[in-house]
Every structure is written in structure tokens, then in C-alpha cells.
Design a protein around this motif. Structure first.
Motif, PDB file in Angstrom:
ATOM      1  N   ASP A   9      74.658  29.845  54.030  1.00 24.39           N
ATOM      2  CA  ASP A   9      75.227  29.095  55.571  1.00 24.39           C
ATOM      3  C   ASP A   9      75.031  27.505  55.333  1.00 24.39           C
ATOM      4  OD1 ASP A   9      75.388  31.782  56.587  1.00 24.39           O
ATOM      5  OD2 ASP A   9      73.479  31.746  57.441  1.00 24.39           O
ATOM      6  N   VAL A  10      74.355  26.923  54.628  1.00 25.88           N
ATOM      7  CA  VAL A  10      74.099  25.627  54.508  1.00 25.88           C
ATOM      8  C   VAL A  10      75.543  24.994  53.884  1.00 25.88           C
ATOM      9  CG1 VAL A  10      72.894  23.456  53.431  1.00 25.88           C
ATOM     10  CG2 VAL A  10      71.749  25.367  54.528  1.00 25.88           C
ATOM     11  N   ILE A  11      75.782  25.758  52.805  1.00 26.28           N
ATOM     12  CA  ILE A  11      77.055  25.571  51.847  1.00 26.28           C
ATOM     13  C   ILE A  11      78.174  25.579  52.804  1.00 26.28           C
ATOM     14  CG2 ILE A  11      78.444  26.237  49.899  1.00 26.28           C
ATOM     15  CD1 ILE A  11      75.855  26.924  48.307  1.00 26.28           C
ATOM     16  N   LYS A  12      78.403  26.773  53.590  1.00 26.15           N
ATOM     17  CA  LYS A  12      79.363  26.981  54.611  1.00 26.15           C
ATOM     18  C   LYS A  12      79.621  25.873  55.290  1.00 26.15           C
ATOM     19  CE  LYS A  12      80.923  31.319  56.510  1.00 26.15           C
ATOM     20  NZ  LYS A  12      80.376  32.104  57.205  1.00 26.15           N
ATOM     21  N   ALA A  13      78.548  25.334  56.033  1.00 24.27           N
ATOM     22  CA  ALA A  13      78.653  24.307  56.990  1.00 24.27           C
ATOM     23  C   ALA A  13      79.120  23.020  56.300  1.00 24.27           C
ATOM     24  CB  ALA A  13      77.180  24.121  57.822  1.00 24.27           C
ATOM     25  N   LEU A  14      78.322  22.843  55.404  1.00 27.03           N
ATOM     26  CA  LEU A  14      79.055  21.596  54.442  1.00 27.03           C
ATOM     27  C   LEU A  14      80.539  21.643  54.293  1.00 27.03           C
ATOM     28  CD1 LEU A  14      75.813  20.770  52.316  1.00 27.03           C
ATOM     29  CD2 LEU A  14      76.560  19.605  54.256  1.00 27.03           C
ATOM     30  N   HIS A  15      80.824  22.760  53.819  1.00 30.26           N
ATOM     31  CA  HIS A  15      82.352  23.225  53.750  1.00 30.26           C
ATOM     32  C   HIS A  15      83.223  22.781  54.780  1.00 30.26           C
ATOM     33  CE1 HIS A  15      85.954  25.040  51.855  1.00 30.26           C
ATOM     34  NE2 HIS A  15      85.913  25.723  53.037  1.00 30.26           N
ATOM     35  N   ILE A  16      82.611  23.151  55.907  1.00 28.02           N
ATOM     36  CA  ILE A  16      83.496  23.088  57.195  1.00 28.02           C
ATOM     37  C   ILE A  16      83.612  21.707  57.542  1.00 28.02           C
ATOM     38  CG2 ILE A  16      83.374  23.569  59.622  1.00 28.02           C
ATOM     39  CD1 ILE A  16      82.374  26.379  58.915  1.00 28.02           C
ATOM     40  N   VAL A  17      82.337  20.874  57.451  1.00 30.21           N
ATOM     41  CA  VAL A  17      82.230  19.642  57.731  1.00 30.21           C
ATOM     42  C   VAL A  17      83.225  18.692  56.797  1.00 30.21           C
ATOM     43  CG1 VAL A  17      81.040  17.448  57.507  1.00 30.21           C
ATOM     44  CG2 VAL A  17      79.935  19.555  58.536  1.00 30.21           C
ATOM     45  N   SER A  18      83.224  19.073  55.526  1.00 24.86           N
ATOM     46  CA  SER A  18      84.341  18.555  54.759  1.00 24.86           C
ATOM     47  C   SER A  18      85.591  18.582  55.055  1.00 24.86           C
ATOM     48  CB  SER A  18      83.898  18.977  53.174  1.00 24.86           C
ATOM     49  OG  SER A  18      82.759  18.937  52.886  1.00 24.86           O
ATOM     50  N   VAL A  19      85.989  20.034  55.594  1.00 25.11           N
ATOM     51  CA  VAL A  19      87.418  20.238  55.905  1.00 25.11           C
ATOM     52  C   VAL A  19      87.732  19.473  57.195  1.00 25.11           C
ATOM     53  CG1 VAL A  19      88.762  22.254  56.945  1.00 25.11           C
ATOM     54  CG2 VAL A  19      87.488  22.675  55.241  1.00 25.11           C
ATOM     55  N   ILE A  20      86.852  18.996  57.998  1.00 25.51           N
ATOM     56  CA  ILE A  20      86.957  18.437  59.106  1.00 25.51           C
ATOM     57  C   ILE A  20      87.424  17.058  58.878  1.00 25.51           C
ATOM     58  CG2 ILE A  20      86.057  17.265  61.248  1.00 25.51           C
ATOM     59  CD1 ILE A  20      84.281  19.862  61.629  1.00 25.51           C
ATOM     60  N   PHE A  21      86.732  16.402  57.898  1.00 26.29           N
ATOM     61  CA  PHE A  21      86.849  15.182  57.526  1.00 26.29           C
ATOM     62  C   PHE A  21      88.452  15.032  56.679  1.00 26.29           C
ATOM     63  CE2 PHE A  21      82.510  14.156  58.270  1.00 26.29           C
ATOM     64  CZ  PHE A  21      82.452  13.084  58.511  1.00 26.29           C
ATOM     65  N   TRP A  22      88.592  16.114  55.739  1.00 22.97           N
ATOM     66  CA  TRP A  22      89.743  16.147  55.257  1.00 22.97           C
ATOM     67  C   TRP A  22      90.949  16.234  56.012  1.00 22.97           C
ATOM     68  CZ3 TRP A  22      91.976  21.019  52.505  1.00 22.97           C
ATOM     69  CH2 TRP A  22      93.041  20.733  51.838  1.00 22.97           C
ATOM     70  N   MET A  23      91.084  17.032  57.177  1.00 23.42           N
ATOM     71  CA  MET A  23      92.133  17.294  57.897  1.00 23.42           C
ATOM     72  C   MET A  23      92.355  16.080  58.740  1.00 23.42           C
ATOM     73  SD  MET A  23      93.802  20.036  57.634  1.00 23.42           S
ATOM     74  CE  MET A  23      93.619  19.555  55.815  1.00 23.42           C
ATOM     75  N   ALA A  24      91.218  15.322  59.180  1.00 27.22           N
ATOM     76  CA  ALA A  24      91.280  14.036  59.833  1.00 27.22           C
ATOM     77  C   ALA A  24      92.090  13.051  59.092  1.00 27.22           C
ATOM     78  CB  ALA A  24      89.746  13.512  60.306  1.00 27.22           C
ATOM     79  N   GLY A  25      91.871  12.931  57.782  1.00 26.12           N
ATOM     80  CA  GLY A  25      92.695  11.952  57.072  1.00 26.12           C
ATOM     81  C   GLY A  25      94.060  12.709  56.841  1.00 26.12           C
ATOM     82  N   MET A  26      94.204  13.923  56.690  1.00 25.00           N
ATOM     83  CA  MET A  26      95.513  14.442  56.344  1.00 25.00           C
ATOM     84  C   MET A  26      96.353  14.378  57.750  1.00 25.00           C
ATOM     85  SD  MET A  26      96.011  15.804  53.279  1.00 25.00           S
ATOM     86  CE  MET A  26      97.128  17.183  53.569  1.00 25.00           C
ATOM     87  N   LEU A  27      95.673  14.209  58.770  1.00 26.00           N
ATOM     88  CA  LEU A  27      96.697  14.093  59.932  1.00 26.00           C
ATOM     89  C   LEU A  27      97.033  12.657  60.425  1.00 26.00           C
ATOM     90  CD1 LEU A  27      94.791  16.657  62.144  1.00 26.00           C
ATOM     91  CD2 LEU A  27      97.079  17.040  61.231  1.00 26.00           C
ATOM     92  N   TYR A  28      96.128  11.744  59.936  1.00 25.97           N
ATOM     93  CA  TYR A  28      96.381  10.544  59.995  1.00 25.97           C
ATOM     94  C   TYR A  28      97.119   9.790  59.104  1.00 25.97           C
ATOM     95  CZ  TYR A  28      94.802   5.528  61.719  1.00 25.97           C
ATOM     96  OH  TYR A  28      94.794   4.611  62.365  1.00 25.97           O
TER      97      TYR A  28
END
Length: 148
Positions: A9-28
Motif C-alpha cells: 500500500d505504501v508503494i502504491k501510494a508513492l506510485h500514485i504521488v509520482s504519477v501526479i507529479f509526472w502528469m503535472a509536468g506532462m500537462l504543463y
């Protein structure tokens, strides 16, 4: 890799947080390219955009993509049954495609840094939507699991 299971669950949460940062950059980043097309070559705005594009790639996009893949691999090591689920194959294909698009964005940023204006402003406006559409489909696949 049973030792990872208690941390799943911790790994999954960190994966989701990483995706949020990645998508922010990919959209910007493609939005910065749109503005870059309208900037006067050598002007103050272009200089600021070049700095933003470089920093976005170096500080946000690169590290977050590495983190997305690292945590994904750890999740798969902890739960290899994911490989047998159809929705996962669709998600994986889209993540690979978005990773390639990020590579295309990084190469384009280098062209902008050399003073080139790759593609058109309209192209970058369209490309600005691609990561959003990809993210929507990926989330739907991961949550709804239509191809389980």
C-alpha cells in the motif's frame, strides 16, 4: 518477493504521488511550448520559458518518470498477478506511450533551446491534451478494471 507485500500500500501510494507529479509536468510542458511559439526570439519571455522548460524536465518530469516506473516495478514484484489481468495490459501500453511522448517533449525542449520552433503552435495545443486523455483512460482502467 514476499518481503514487499507488507509495503504494497505504501508503494502504491508513492506510485500514485509520482504519477501526479509526472502528469503535472506532462500537462504543463506543451503549454509552455505554445507560449514559446508566440515569444519574440531572444526576448525576455523566451528566456524565461527556456528556463522553465529546462527546469521542468530536469527537476519534475525526469525524476517523477523514474519514480513512476520504480514504484510500478516494485508493485509488480509484490503482486505479479497483475500481469494476468487484461486491464493492466492496456494501462501498461498507455504508460509506455506516455513515456515515449515525454521523450518527444524532452527532445522538443532541446530544439527550442537551440532557437528552433519545432512543430506549430496548434500542434502543441493539441499535444497538451494527449497526456490528459491518457491519464483519464489509465485511471478508468485501473479503477474499473473492465478487462479483468
Amino acid at each position: 518477493m514476499d518481503f514487499l507485500l507488507p509495503w504494497y500500500d505504501v508503494i502504491k501510494a508513492l506510485h500514485i504521488v509520482s504519477v501526479i507529479f509526472w502528469m503535472a509536468g506532462m500537462l504543463y510542458l506543451p503549454r509552455l511550448f505554445v507560449y514559446h511559439h508566440t515569444a519574440t526570439p531572444g526576448g525576455e519571455l523566451e528566456t524565461a520559458l527556456l528556463t522553465q522548460e529546462k527546469n521542468l524536465n530536469r527537476i519534475i518530469l525526469g525524476p517523477s518518470l523514474v519514480a513512476v516506473w520504480l514504484f510500478a516495478i516494485l508493485m509488480l514484484a509484490a503482486n505479479p498477478a497483475l500481469f494476468s489481468q487484461g486491464w493492466f495490459h492496456g494501462k501498461l501500453a498507455l504508460v509506455i506511450a506516455l513515456s515515449g511522448i515525454q521523450g518527444f517533449y524532452a527532445a522538443s525542449a532541446k530544439k527550442f533551446a537551440r532557437g528552433e520552433r519545432p512543430r506549430t503552435e496548434r500542434f502543441w495545443r493539441i499535444m497538451n491534451e494527449v497526456p490528459a486523455i491518457g491519464a483519464i483512460i489509465i485511471v478508468l482502467l485501473a479503477v474499473v478494471k473492465p478487462l479483468a
